[in-house]
Design a protein around this motif. Structure first.
Motif, PDB file in Angstrom:
ATOM      1  N   LEU A   1      -0.488  -5.032   3.398  1.00 35.58           N
ATOM      2  CA  LEU A   1      -0.433  -3.629   2.992  1.00 35.58           C
ATOM      3  C   LEU A   1      -1.054  -3.454   1.608  1.00 35.58           C
ATOM      4  O   LEU A   1      -1.843  -2.526   1.371  1.00 35.58           O
ATOM      5  N   ALA A   2      -0.710  -4.341   0.692  1.00 38.81           N
ATOM      6  CA  ALA A   2      -1.249  -4.257  -0.663  1.00 38.81           C
ATOM      7  C   ALA A   2      -2.747  -4.541  -0.684  1.00 38.81           C
ATOM      8  O   ALA A   2      -3.499  -3.881  -1.411  1.00 38.81           O
TER       9      ALA A   2
ATOM     10  N   LEU B   1      -8.105   1.826  -3.006  1.00 39.41           N
ATOM     11  CA  LEU B   1      -8.235   2.176  -4.422  1.00 39.41           C
ATOM     12  C   LEU B   1      -9.641   1.860  -4.932  1.00 39.41           C
ATOM     13  O   LEU B   1     -10.267   2.676  -5.619  1.00 39.41           O
ATOM     14  N   LEU B   2     -10.153   0.699  -4.582  1.00 38.73           N
ATOM     15  CA  LEU B   2     -11.489   0.306  -5.013  1.00 38.73           C
ATOM     16  C   LEU B   2     -12.567   1.216  -4.423  1.00 38.73           C
ATOM     17  O   LEU B   2     -13.646   1.349  -4.991  1.00 38.73           O
TER      18      LEU B   2
ATOM     19  N   ALA C   1      -4.217   7.330  -0.949  1.00 38.79           N
ATOM     20  CA  ALA C   1      -3.978   6.446   0.206  1.00 38.79           C
ATOM     21  C   ALA C   1      -3.570   5.066  -0.277  1.00 38.79           C
ATOM     22  O   ALA C   1      -2.672   4.436   0.308  1.00 38.79           O
ATOM     23  N   ALA C   2      -4.204   4.594  -1.332  1.00 41.29           N
ATOM     24  CA  ALA C   2      -3.882   3.270  -1.880  1.00 41.29           C
ATOM     25  C   ALA C   2      -2.429   3.218  -2.315  1.00 41.29           C
ATOM     26  O   ALA C   2      -1.696   2.278  -1.966  1.00 41.29           O
TER      27      ALA C   2
ATOM     28  N   SER D   1       4.155  -1.496   0.766  1.00 40.78           N
ATOM     29  CA  SER D   1       4.148  -2.926   0.514  1.00 40.78           C
ATOM     30  C   SER D   1       5.385  -3.347  -0.274  1.00 40.78           C
ATOM     31  O   SER D   1       6.096  -4.285   0.104  1.00 40.78           O
ATOM     32  N   PHE D   2       5.647  -2.643  -1.373  1.00 40.66           N
ATOM     33  CA  PHE D   2       6.772  -3.017  -2.229  1.00 40.66           C
ATOM     34  C   PHE D   2       8.109  -2.695  -1.571  1.00 40.66           C
ATOM     35  O   PHE D   2       9.097  -3.385  -1.825  1.00 40.66           O
ATOM     36  N   ALA D   3       8.141  -1.700  -0.690  1.00 42.21           N
ATOM     37  CA  ALA D   3       9.365  -1.421   0.068  1.00 42.21           C
ATOM     38  C   ALA D   3       9.642  -2.548   1.059  1.00 42.21           C
ATOM     39  O   ALA D   3      10.793  -2.897   1.317  1.00 42.21           O
ATOM     40  N   ALA D   4       8.580  -3.145   1.595  1.00 44.58           N
ATOM     41  CA  ALA D   4       8.740  -4.233   2.562  1.00 44.58           C
ATOM     42  C   ALA D   4       9.175  -5.527   1.881  1.00 44.58           C
ATOM     43  O   ALA D   4       9.979  -6.283   2.431  1.00 44.58           O
ATOM     44  N   ASP D   5       8.636  -5.800   0.686  1.00 42.84           N
ATOM     45  CA  ASP D   5       8.978  -7.051  -0.010  1.00 42.84           C
ATOM     46  C   ASP D   5       8.591  -6.921  -1.479  1.00 42.84           C
ATOM     47  O   ASP D   5       7.421  -7.073  -1.837  1.00 42.84           O
TER      48      ASP D   5
END
Length: 175
Positions: free
Chosen positions: A127-128, A135-136, A142-143, A150-154
């Motif tokens: 996800l990250a 982002l790039l 969206a990023a 991502s951070f919610a998952a782990d």
């Protein structure tokens, strides 16, 4: 009698050698690349690598990547299309999407990444990484949605944190 045993043993060794010769995987040969133009040498070696890859999807994607990025785009695309048309792992689509991204073909990569993330919504690192690509590419909203997921998952996945930090600094995710 001794000569008969030696002759029989020699025949067995010879036949075993023939059998090994017929079942051995192909390998590169100096005639493929010595004194050859780079494109010709690379193509000859890629043809062997594809035979060596057999049915391994990761291996075939690796060969397809070098074809695709090395100037033989049609051959690489054929490999990707064959893999995606058949039964394949979600990760195969992800790896192919990375090749398209590396080739500067974000619009071609995006649907493959999205399909992968839909099937694997808890893969924090992935996800990250995909968020970093957004982002790039200039799509911060969206990023950041993907970073949040991502951070919610782990929250402890270092590679996710690193990909996110790097994207804000203009650094491509490490693959």
């Amino acid at each position: 009698m001794n000569k008969g045993i030696v002759a029989a043993a020699a025949a067995v060794v010879f036949m075993a050698g023939i059998g090994v010769g017929y079942t051995a995987k192909p390998g590169p040969s100096p005639v493929m690349y010595h004194d050859k133009p780079n494109q010709e040498a690379g193509k000859a070696l890629l043809d062997v690598a594809l035979l060596q890859a057999e049915d391994g999807s990761w291996e075939r994607i690796g060969v397809g990547r070098v074809y695709y990025l090395g100037g033989f785009k049609a051959e690489g695309q054929r490999i990707f299309d064959e893999l995606l048309a058949g039964k394949h792992d979600d990760g195969d689509a992800y790896r192919i999407a990375r090749v398209y991204r590396e080739a500067g073909e974000w619009e071609k990569a995006k649907p493959l990444f999205e399909r992968y993330l839909a099937a694997n919504p808890q893969e924090a690192k992935d996800l990250a990484e995909v968020g970093a690509y957004y982002l790039l590419d200039g799509d911060r909203a969206a990023a950041e949605r993907l970073f949040d997921r991502s951070f919610a998952a782990d929250r402890e996945e270092m590679w996710a944190t690193l990909s996110t930090a790097g994207a804000y600094l203009g650094v491509q995710p490490q693959q």
